[in-house]
Design a protein around this motif. Structure first.
Motif, mmCIF file in Angstrom:
data_model
loop_
_atom_site.group_PDB
_atom_site.id
_atom_site.type_symbol
_atom_site.label_atom_id
_atom_site.label_comp_id
_atom_site.label_asym_id
_atom_site.label_seq_id
_atom_site.Cartn_x
_atom_site.Cartn_y
_atom_site.Cartn_z
ATOM 1 N N ARG A 50 0.841 -1.191 0.000
ATOM 2 C CA ARG A 50 0.000 0.000 0.000
ATOM 3 C C ARG A 50 0.888 1.259 0.000
ATOM 4 O O ARG A 50 1.593 1.509 -0.951
ATOM 5 N N HIS A 51 0.904 2.021 1.066
ATOM 6 C CA HIS A 51 1.744 3.219 1.072
ATOM 7 C C HIS A 51 3.195 2.859 1.376
ATOM 8 O O HIS A 51 3.495 1.785 1.901
ATOM 9 N N ILE A 52 4.082 3.803 1.038
ATOM 10 C CA ILE A 52 5.522 3.570 1.096
ATOM 11 C C ILE A 52 6.204 4.838 1.569
ATOM 12 O O ILE A 52 5.714 5.949 1.314
ATOM 13 N N THR A 53 7.313 4.704 2.283
ATOM 14 C CA THR A 53 8.095 5.865 2.691
ATOM 15 C C THR A 53 9.568 5.497 2.631
ATOM 16 O O THR A 53 9.935 4.324 2.781
ATOM 17 N N VAL A 54 10.408 6.485 2.373
ATOM 18 C CA VAL A 54 11.853 6.265 2.268
ATOM 19 C C VAL A 54 12.545 7.214 3.235
ATOM 20 O O VAL A 54 12.280 8.419 3.247
ATOM 21 N N SER A 55 13.442 6.678 4.049
ATOM 22 C CA SER A 55 14.112 7.477 5.074
ATOM 23 C C SER A 55 15.177 8.376 4.463
ATOM 24 O O SER A 55 15.589 8.184 3.308
ATOM 25 N N PRO A 56 15.677 9.355 5.228
ATOM 26 C CA PRO A 56 16.746 10.224 4.717
ATOM 27 C C PRO A 56 17.995 9.458 4.291
ATOM 28 O O PRO A 56 18.761 9.946 3.458
ATOM 29 N N LYS A 57 18.220 8.260 4.859
ATOM 30 C CA LYS A 57 19.389 7.460 4.475
ATOM 31 C C LYS A 57 19.034 6.343 3.490
ATOM 32 O O LYS A 57 19.839 5.461 3.233
ATOM 33 N N GLY A 58 17.817 6.391 2.944
ATOM 34 C CA GLY A 58 17.463 5.498 1.853
ATOM 35 C C GLY A 58 16.856 4.171 2.241
ATOM 36 O O GLY A 58 16.682 3.305 1.379
ATOM 37 N N ILE A 59 16.520 3.974 3.498
ATOM 38 C CA ILE A 59 15.832 2.747 3.897
ATOM 39 C C ILE A 59 14.368 2.847 3.472
ATOM 40 O O ILE A 59 13.715 3.861 3.720
ATOM 41 N N ILE A 60 13.867 1.810 2.845
ATOM 42 C CA ILE A 60 12.510 1.800 2.314
ATOM 43 C C ILE A 60 11.599 1.033 3.273
ATOM 44 O O ILE A 60 11.907 -0.098 3.665
ATOM 45 N N TYR A 61 10.483 1.659 3.640
ATOM 46 C CA TYR A 61 9.485 0.994 4.475
ATOM 47 C C TYR A 61 8.171 0.922 3.703
ATOM 48 O O TYR A 61 7.731 1.912 3.115
ATOM 49 N N VAL A 62 7.561 -0.252 3.718
ATOM 50 C CA VAL A 62 6.342 -0.494 2.960
ATOM 51 C C VAL A 62 5.268 -1.040 3.888
ATOM 52 O O VAL A 62 5.531 -1.941 4.695
ATOM 53 N N LEU A 90 13.673 5.075 15.081
ATOM 54 C CA LEU A 90 14.722 4.724 14.131
ATOM 55 C C LEU A 90 16.088 4.938 14.765
ATOM 56 O O LEU A 90 16.287 5.892 15.532
ATOM 57 N N ASN A 91 17.039 4.062 14.437
ATOM 58 C CA ASN A 91 18.396 4.244 14.948
ATOM 59 C C ASN A 91 19.187 5.157 14.008
ATOM 60 O O ASN A 91 18.634 5.737 13.061
ATOM 61 N N ASP A 92 20.478 5.265 14.224
ATOM 62 C CA ASP A 92 21.303 6.177 13.423
ATOM 63 C C ASP A 92 21.391 5.761 11.960
ATOM 64 O O ASP A 92 21.740 6.570 11.097
ATOM 65 N N ALA A 130 15.560 -0.857 14.902
ATOM 66 C CA ALA A 130 16.428 -1.887 15.477
ATOM 67 C C ALA A 130 15.672 -2.804 16.425
ATOM 68 O O ALA A 130 15.926 -4.007 16.485
ATOM 69 N N ASP A 131 14.745 -2.223 17.178
ATOM 70 C CA ASP A 131 13.972 -3.014 18.142
ATOM 71 C C ASP A 131 12.504 -2.949 17.731
ATOM 72 O O ASP A 131 11.766 -2.054 18.128
ATOM 73 N N THR A 132 12.078 -3.921 16.927
ATOM 74 C CA THR A 132 10.710 -3.898 16.406
ATOM 75 C C THR A 132 9.667 -4.194 17.484
ATOM 76 O O THR A 132 8.487 -3.902 17.298
ATOM 77 N N ALA A 133 10.102 -4.779 18.599
ATOM 78 C CA ALA A 133 9.163 -5.069 19.690
ATOM 79 C C ALA A 133 8.848 -3.828 20.509
ATOM 80 O O ALA A 133 7.851 -3.788 21.235
ATOM 81 N N LYS A 134 9.704 -2.829 20.407
ATOM 82 C CA LYS A 134 9.498 -1.594 21.163
ATOM 83 C C LYS A 134 8.676 -0.645 20.298
ATOM 84 O O LYS A 134 9.198 0.098 19.468
#
Length: 435
Positions: free
Chosen positions: A68-80, A136-138, A143-147
């Motif tokens: 569905r929707h998508i976003t890309v972080s400032p360092k290029g990590i893609i989240y869908v 998000l980490n640096d 890094a911690d998907t449970a949190k």
């Protein structure tokens, strides 16, 4: 070898891509053009879609599920965001792009949904009833998907227009659509001749945009506020930084002829009402279900459920759209382009992903493309153009509504590339420009 050709009006008409655009920034009312202008020569890319000459398009991921929707972080990590959890029960994918391909590095979030965005070092994602955030980490990774923090809970889901799209402003506020669980607030939904409910009760908890705090956990309706109302269903929305304002794309209503055959022809039902772009301020009312916007008459028209006759003009208290497009094309994403990779005319303009129609008969089905709408001084200016086309697979697929791919999400990468997700096969496209 890439093939270059001109997208002519007849070719696009066959593909169902009839396009009307509202573009007069000096008028309060949206205005429309009578014909589609496709722009300059276009290039058929190896990704199977046509884009303006000078642009390239590649497929960087396939078969991810209902992306569905998508976003890309400032360092290029893609989240869908996946509409439904995948086979492992996860609804968010984190992808890392390398050498022209994006590989899934992690999957998390045990819920489906639509909304996903990044703001101030957090990833925000929505189900159909809740909104969450992850730190998000640096490296811009979760890094911690449970949190995970639950920011909003208890939003209405009546299994119609249930997706919750999200965007944040620069003042710590989060905005989400709560779609109306109805076509036009009839006493009997989608029943021929049924009139509308007086003082439509749906608007108390749906049919609008709600505002919440971006960092306050466990908010419910009582903690937020109805920012704007009278919006049937918004899936695409974005914050326009030029004028510090929320813009949204509304899915227009259905069934004018089916519900009121004495007032509308099947041809009118195929083409009306418009899909509309609104520039919203707090307290605005766009008028659903009492009115709809007729892009042919350039007017707000009283809905037949509320005494309309297809010509009676709607109340001036309802805001006008700033742009209007043909009916039933399903605008599912809106993105303001703020980067500098693309030519200067794209800067601060809006990309719109049209998911495509299913109910334009007897006309051919239409849509399944990404449109670019020029802006000036924070408002639509000039004619919108089909920017990326061919997702459906062929003109024949478009005309019969059997699209192979259906654009759904848009994102801007840190280098200024445009990412497009589609939710039929789970493909992600990357569109770039080379001078």
């Amino acid at each position: 070898m890439k093939k270059t050709f001109k997208l002519t009006l007849p070719a696009l008409a066959v593909a169902g891509a009839l396009f009307l655009n509202a573009c007069n920034s000096d008028s309060k009312k949206a205005t429309t053009t009578d014909t589609l202008t496709a722009g300059s020569d276009t290039t058929q890319t190896e990704a199977g879609i046509a884009v303006p000459e000078g642009f390239t398009a590649t497929i960087i991921a396939k078969d991810l599920g209902g992306t569905r929707h998508i976003t890309v972080s400032p360092k290029g990590i893609i989240y869908v965001k996946l509409g439904k959890p995948n086979k492992d029960g996860k609804g968010i994918l984190m992808l890392v792009e390398k050498d022209g391909k994006a590989e899934v590095k992690a999957a998390f979030g045990g819920y489906g949904g639509t909304g996903i965005t990044i703001k101030n070092g957090y990833l925000y994602a929505s189900s159909n009833t809740e909104i969450f955030r992850y730190k998000l980490n640096d490296a811009d990774e979760v890094a911690d998907t449970a949190k995970v923090e639950k920011i909003v809970t208890g939003l209405l889901d009546r299994h119609q227009h249930e997706s919750k799209s999200i965007v944040l402003d620069d003042a710590g506020n989060l905005y989400t659509n709560i779609g109306a669980y109805s076509n036009s607030c009839q006493i009997k939904d989608r029943e021929k001749g049924s009139l509308g409910k007086k003082d439509c009760p749906i608007l108390d908890s749906a049919g609008g945009i709600w505002q919440f705090k971006a960092d306050k956990p466990n908010q419910t309706y009582k903690d937020g506020q109805r920012y704007a109302t009278g919006l049937r269903n918004v899936v695409g929305l974005d914050w326009n930084k030029q004028d510090n304002q929320l813009f949204v794309m509304q899915h227009g209503r259905d069934g004018l002829h089916d519900l009121f055959p004495d007032l509308y022809t099947v041809q009118q039902q195929a083409e009306l009402p418009a899909e509309t772009m609104y520039a919203l301020k707090k307290g605005d009312n766009a008028g659903w279900p009492y009115i709809y916007y007729d892009q042919q008459q350039h007017k707000k028209i009283v809905a037949p459920e509320y005494g309309g006759d297809s010509k009676k003009e709607g109340d001036a208290k309802f805001i006008d759209p700033v742009a209007a497009y043909p009916g039933h094309l399903a605008p599912n994403a809106l993105l303001f382009y703020t980067a500098s990779q693309f030519p200067a005319e794209y800067k601060d303009g809006a990309f719109i992903a049209f998911h495509g129609s299913w109910n334009r008969a007897p006309e051919p089905q239409a849509g399944y493309y990404v449109v670019f709408q020029p802006f000036k001084d924070g408002k639509p200016n000039g004619e919108g153009k089909v920017f990326a086309d061919g997702f459906s697979g062929s003109p024949e697929n478009t005309a019969k509504g059997a699209a192979t791919h259906r654009p759904c999400g848009l994102a801007q990468g840190p280098d200024g590339s445009l990412y497009v997700s589609e939710d039929s096969k789970g493909y992600i496209y990357k569109i770039s420009y080379k001078k």
